[in-house]
Scaffold this active site. Structure first.
Site: not given
Length: 331
Positions: A58-60
């Site tokens: 989900w990060y970036s």
């Protein structure tokens, strides 16, 4: 930096874990480092002895996994690293591209490995509890991922202790792979995991990794971009009690000629219940300051004084993700 055992497993990790939510694409969040700016930070992590890195799909929306893994493996052999990633939050508008269903977990690990250009992750973490998926379905899928060789160990994050134990109970009942790690929020402003989660993990030999050690910047006195653009910054912290604790942290920092962040981290480093704090950084100097806090020794009286200021508060267990960002990493 010392190497320590990861709970009751045979895995050895660096004393600190580097969290990489701040690395990936600035199009996702304005405080995130793009690849060129992230490289010197990751390089310095390795020089300081950090070999344990935590990211998430989900990060970036995928860019963090790609940048972190490919940058690190360009510097050191893959087997010298302990890489963790996570799955749960939406990766698109598709209703099946989220949660802990078998469909989403199996797709997520394959997509993460593809972005990271590796055959396996050392730790595969579920980002939250999914009330919409049967626990049996989730735990069997995770077991299959481990048995396929795509993940070495399993971890979990952001849930109640009873949910975590229920998931491990189902795994034990069926001879499936249990969780060996709980990644929970823990800092001077938020210590609710001391009630049940941390005692449970200590009893079971489960490694506790603590994220948000600086309470999203509140404990560092930060007024930078993240504090102005991160919705969680104001939502979770900033009441009258927090301000009292922050004032005491500032006073102790002046006494030691240290930073507020250093004092907050030194307090956390003193807690034996925490196997491995997860630190973050947006610059080399910030990283060095956070690591140097390992050498800052607070007195027993200072630690007790900080402990005594805390009062129980509402549990943070929010599973609702933010709206899908503009930037999407190509799968």
């Amino acid at each position: 930096m010392e190497t320590i055992s990861f709970g009751h497993t045979g895995l050895k990790v660096s004393q600190l874990c580097f969290g990489t939510m701040t690395i990936g694409s600035s199009e996702w969040k304005p405080w995130v480092l793009d690849e060129a700016d992230a490289r010197p930070v990751l390089k310095r992590c390795l020089e300081l002895g950090i070999t344990f890195f935590d990211t998430a799909n989900w990060y970036s929306t995928g860019a963090s996994e790609r940048v972190v893994a490919t940058t690190l493996t360009s510097m050191v052999p893959r087997d010298h690293l302990v890489l963790a990633t996570k799955a749960y939050y939406p990766m698109s508008d598709d209703s099946n591209d989220r949660g802990l269903s078998r469909k989403h977990l199996l797709a997520s690990i394959d997509e993460s490995l593809s972005r990271m250009h590796t055959d396996y992750v050392d730790l595969f973490v579920i980002h939250a509890f999914d009330p919409g998926t049967p626990i049996e379905e989730t735990m069997e899928a995770l077991h299959d991922i481990v048995k396929s060789g795509k993940a070495r160990y399993l971890g979990a994050s952001t849930m109640f202790a009873w949910q975590f134990e229920q998931m491990n109970h189902v795994a034990r009942q069926n001879n499936w792979t249990p969780f060996v790690n709980m990644q929970c929020q823990y800092n001077l402003l938020y210590r609710e995991e001391e009630r049940e989660m941390i005692p449970y993990c200590r009893d079971q030999g489960i490694a506790v990794t603590a994220f948000s050690p600086l309470a999203r910047g509140w404990l560092s006195g930060s007024k930078k971009v993240r504090s102005q653009t991160d919705a969680s910054f104001m939502a979770f912290h900033g009441d009258a009690l927090d301000l009292v604790i922050i004032t005491e942290v500032e006073a102790i920092a002046k006494k030691h000629e240290a930073t507020m962040a250093g004092v907050a981290l030194a307090w956390l480093y003193s807690k034996d219940a925490i196997c491995c704090p997860i630190i973050g950084a947006s610059s080399v100097s910030q990283l060095e300051n956070n690591v140097n806090a390992l050498d800052l020794v607070l007195t027993a009286g200072e630690i007790q004084g900080l402990d005594d200021l805390y009062r129980p508060r509402d549990v943070i267990n929010d599973h609702v993700p933010e709206p899908m960002p503009r930037y999407l990493e190509t799968k």
